[in-house]
Structure formats: C-alpha cells, structure tokens
Design a protein around this motif. Sequence first.
Motif, PDB file in Angstrom:
ATOM      1  N   VAL A  26      -9.242  -5.348  17.088  1.00 12.10           N
ATOM      2  CA  VAL A  26      -9.934  -4.275  16.619  1.00 12.10           C
ATOM      3  C   VAL A  26     -11.315  -4.100  16.891  1.00 12.10           C
ATOM      4  O   VAL A  26     -11.886  -5.117  17.413  1.00 12.10           O
ATOM      5  N   GLY A  27     -12.110  -3.097  16.669  1.00 13.11           N
ATOM      6  CA  GLY A  27     -13.522  -3.078  16.974  1.00 13.11           C
ATOM      7  C   GLY A  27     -14.172  -1.641  16.792  1.00 13.11           C
ATOM      8  O   GLY A  27     -13.286  -0.652  16.331  1.00 13.11           O
ATOM      9  N   PRO A  28     -15.264  -1.464  17.029  1.00 12.98           N
ATOM     10  CA  PRO A  28     -15.722   0.075  17.113  1.00 12.98           C
ATOM     11  C   PRO A  28     -14.913   1.174  17.505  1.00 12.98           C
ATOM     12  O   PRO A  28     -14.329   0.850  18.881  1.00 12.98           O
ATOM     13  N   GLY A  29     -14.541   2.253  17.026  1.00 14.00           N
ATOM     14  CA  GLY A  29     -13.605   3.067  17.618  1.00 14.00           C
ATOM     15  C   GLY A  29     -12.215   3.093  17.249  1.00 14.00           C
ATOM     16  O   GLY A  29     -11.401   3.699  17.612  1.00 14.00           O
ATOM     17  N   SER A  30     -11.831   1.820  16.705  1.00 21.11           N
ATOM     18  CA  SER A  30     -10.315   1.398  16.496  1.00 21.11           C
ATOM     19  C   SER A  30     -10.077   2.062  15.071  1.00 21.11           C
ATOM     20  O   SER A  30     -10.554   2.213  14.152  1.00 21.11           O
ATOM     21  N   ARG A  31      -8.672   2.915  15.123  1.00 29.05           N
ATOM     22  CA  ARG A  31      -8.104   3.260  13.931  1.00 29.05           C
ATOM     23  C   ARG A  31      -6.801   2.240  13.499  1.00 29.05           C
ATOM     24  O   ARG A  31      -6.254   1.815  14.413  1.00 29.05           O
ATOM     25  N   VAL A  32      -7.054   1.764  12.137  1.00 31.09           N
ATOM     26  CA  VAL A  32      -6.095   0.741  11.922  1.00 31.09           C
ATOM     27  C   VAL A  32      -5.457   1.037  10.494  1.00 31.09           C
ATOM     28  O   VAL A  32      -6.048   1.882   9.486  1.00 31.09           O
ATOM     29  N   ALA A  33      -4.308   0.816  10.287  1.00 33.08           N
ATOM     30  CA  ALA A  33      -3.412   1.129   9.231  1.00 33.08           C
ATOM     31  C   ALA A  33      -3.087  -0.212   8.575  1.00 33.08           C
ATOM     32  O   ALA A  33      -2.740  -1.211   9.324  1.00 33.08           O
ATOM     33  N   ILE A  34      -3.433  -0.297   7.161  1.00 32.67           N
ATOM     34  CA  ILE A  34      -2.981  -1.425   6.353  1.00 32.67           C
ATOM     35  C   ILE A  34      -1.818  -1.188   5.681  1.00 32.67           C
ATOM     36  O   ILE A  34      -2.004  -0.568   4.626  1.00 32.67           O
ATOM     37  N   LYS A  35      -0.804  -1.697   5.828  1.00 32.59           N
ATOM     38  CA  LYS A  35       0.563  -1.479   4.966  1.00 32.59           C
ATOM     39  C   LYS A  35       0.507  -2.594   3.793  1.00 32.59           C
ATOM     40  O   LYS A  35       0.530  -3.868   4.018  1.00 32.59           O
ATOM     41  N   VAL A  36       0.489  -2.026   2.453  1.00 37.46           N
ATOM     42  CA  VAL A  36       0.475  -2.882   1.251  1.00 37.46           C
ATOM     43  C   VAL A  36       1.963  -2.920   1.006  1.00 37.46           C
ATOM     44  O   VAL A  36       2.843  -2.011   1.167  1.00 37.46           O
ATOM     45  N   ASN A  37       2.288  -3.806  -0.150  1.00 33.71           N
ATOM     46  CA  ASN A  37       3.651  -3.634  -0.664  1.00 33.71           C
ATOM     47  C   ASN A  37       3.398  -3.452  -2.290  1.00 33.71           C
ATOM     48  O   ASN A  37       3.012  -4.286  -3.030  1.00 33.71           O
ATOM     49  N   LEU A  38       3.804  -2.339  -2.581  1.00 36.92           N
ATOM     50  CA  LEU A  38       3.836  -1.832  -4.182  1.00 36.92           C
ATOM     51  C   LEU A  38       5.300  -1.389  -4.363  1.00 36.92           C
ATOM     52  O   LEU A  38       5.314  -0.492  -5.095  1.00 36.92           O
ATOM     53  N   THR A  39       6.116  -2.333  -4.374  1.00 39.82           N
ATOM     54  CA  THR A  39       7.386  -2.049  -4.346  1.00 39.82           C
ATOM     55  C   THR A  39       7.854  -1.505  -5.857  1.00 39.82           C
ATOM     56  O   THR A  39       7.265  -2.171  -6.976  1.00 39.82           O
ATOM     57  N   GLY A  40       8.761  -0.696  -6.032  1.00 43.01           N
ATOM     58  CA  GLY A  40       9.331  -0.294  -7.258  1.00 43.01           C
ATOM     59  C   GLY A  40       8.606   0.885  -8.045  1.00 43.01           C
ATOM     60  O   GLY A  40       8.784   1.501  -8.925  1.00 43.01           O
ATOM     61  N   GLY A  41       7.162   0.617  -7.925  1.00 45.86           N
ATOM     62  CA  GLY A  41       6.371   1.476  -8.425  1.00 45.86           C
ATOM     63  C   GLY A  41       5.873   0.984  -9.966  1.00 45.86           C
ATOM     64  O   GLY A  41       6.252  -0.195 -10.318  1.00 45.86           O
ATOM     65  N   ALA A  42       5.059   1.936 -10.830  1.00 45.08           N
ATOM     66  CA  ALA A  42       4.584   1.259 -11.821  1.00 45.08           C
ATOM     67  C   ALA A  42       5.519   1.338 -12.986  1.00 45.08           C
ATOM     68  O   ALA A  42       5.205   0.480 -13.836  1.00 45.08           O
ATOM     69  N   GLY A  43       6.555   1.959 -12.684  1.00 43.20           N
ATOM     70  CA  GLY A  43       7.672   1.836 -13.918  1.00 43.20           C
ATOM     71  C   GLY A  43       8.076   0.534 -14.297  1.00 43.20           C
ATOM     72  O   GLY A  43       8.664   0.072 -15.296  1.00 43.20           O
ATOM     73  N   TRP A  44       7.894  -0.455 -13.347  1.00 40.42           N
ATOM     74  CA  TRP A  44       8.275  -2.072 -13.513  1.00 40.42           C
ATOM     75  C   TRP A  44       7.106  -2.831 -13.926  1.00 40.42           C
ATOM     76  O   TRP A  44       7.240  -4.087 -14.077  1.00 40.42           O
ATOM     77  N   ALA A  45       6.086  -2.264 -14.163  1.00 42.17           N
ATOM     78  CA  ALA A  45       4.893  -2.957 -14.294  1.00 42.17           C
ATOM     79  C   ALA A  45       4.748  -3.798 -15.708  1.00 42.17           C
ATOM     80  O   ALA A  45       4.254  -4.822 -15.979  1.00 42.17           O
TER      81      ALA A  45
END
Length: 285
Positions: A26-45
Amino acid sequence: TDYDLDMIYQKGGYLFYELGGIGDLVGPGSRVAIKVNLTGGAGWATDPNLQGVDIREAAWTHPAVLQAVGQLLIDYGVNPSDIYFVEGLWGYECYNDYGYLDVQQYLGTQLVNLNEAAPYPALVNISTGDDPFYYTYFVMNQVLAEVDCFVSIPKMKHHYDAGTTQSMKNLVGTVPLEFYWLPGVQGYRSAIHEEGGPVGFHLPRSICDINMARPVNLAVIDGIKSAVGGEGPWNPTFSPAEFDFLLAGKDPVATDSIATLIMGNDPELEQIELPSGLFCDNHLW
C-alpha cells in the motif's frame, strides 16, 4: 490481553515493521478493502452461549483492531476515502450499533456491504483462474476486483465445519448470500458449504476457490479474545476463550497455520479435527 486501542496500534505497527513494512502492498493512491468478520449478525449478540461475554470479544473482529489497522494504513499514505470496510452483513445493526460505524466515521473510510451491488450498478463475476476445484467464478461486489490490496481481519476461532476460521475462511463472507443459497437451505451460504458433496469435503475446496478469486494480500488475525468450539454461539460446543495473540502476515496460508497451531490443531495434516470430534479436509493443507 485486552482491546486498549493504543496498545493494539503499537503492536500492529510492530508486526508490520517485522514484516519488512507494508509499503510493498500500500501507499499513496492505493485502494484497500478490509474484510472484517461479523458472523451471524446482531441477533446472536445476547445468546446464552456467549456466557455474558461481549460478542465482539468472542465471535466478531473487534472494532479496536479494525481501527488500529485502518490508522496504520493511513500512516502508510493511503487516503482514508480509499479504504473500504467490507462484509456481507446480516443486517446493518451489527455494524452501526457495535462500534464499526464509529470507526468508519472517525477515520473517514467507507463501508461496502458485499451482499449488495452498491456503490456500483451491478455485481460482477470474478474468475477463480485456470485450476479451480468447483467454481470458475464467483458473483461478487465490484470493489473486490478493483482494490489494490485486500486485507482480511478475522477473529481467531475454531469452525464447526472447517475446523479453523482465520483469514482465508473469512472470505466465505465475501459472496452475496442470495447467490449461494441452496434451494430450501437458506440462512447461511449453504452452496459454499455443501453444493458439491459432504461439507467436510466441499467446504475446504470452496474456501480455496474463493481465495483464488480474491487473494488475501495481508492477514491480521484478532486472537486477543476469541472462542473455541465453533465460529458462533449457534454452535453447541461454542465457548469464549482468551489467547492474547495478534498475528499478521503477507502469506495467508502461513499466518492462518500459526493461528491454527495456537488453537491446538495441526495445520500440516491433510485433515483437521472439528469441534464435534469428527474430521474434515484441511483447506490449509
């Protein structure tokens, strides 16, 4: 041992330094995707299997880790507006109400829900290359084809059907739910799990196919507080755990293998033990 933001930022910076920096990614001009893990959604909280532990500490990528990694990318010259937090959301509540939206707004990044086409007019087909197991392409959000660097930040956990769920397994959440449901088997990406045979045979090969379509350039694994016995509180063997580890690597197979070893499984075996005591083929192998 906890999610103190300053400490995670410091440790994350140290990890990137020990990798020789990430200026090659990465550096200036780079486009970056960050994949998180929110498995199942808020119904399981509030599920009893969480044993009173915050779901962000047991099952989801913690927002403090996301913020630290996002800030480090900015430190390397990436424009905040060129950083995309991505996940196939089970609803916006898990993102909006549990701190992830706050991180996005603080850093000035963007959200892309991978279950939808937006901000593009349509979803696209992304090829898996010349030698896939099952899938010659996957239907995906176009952002995954356009970014220069793809970062996967999973929670370090066991998986009920895949044995281990780290940066590579995290990519199952990159494909839109509605395209990967088997008829009558909705509620999870059932086609990815078992379309071509028993889950212990099909799922590991699907994981490899997805990673050929969208390779992981940088893996950062949140193993500070996590869980054993499965990926979410719907698994009967799921239990919160603490490992006190933050890992990073440019080779996702190597990074995931270390996390798998820390959790008590041998990543070099052809098969890996499941929380049920059965075995599945090992996608890392």
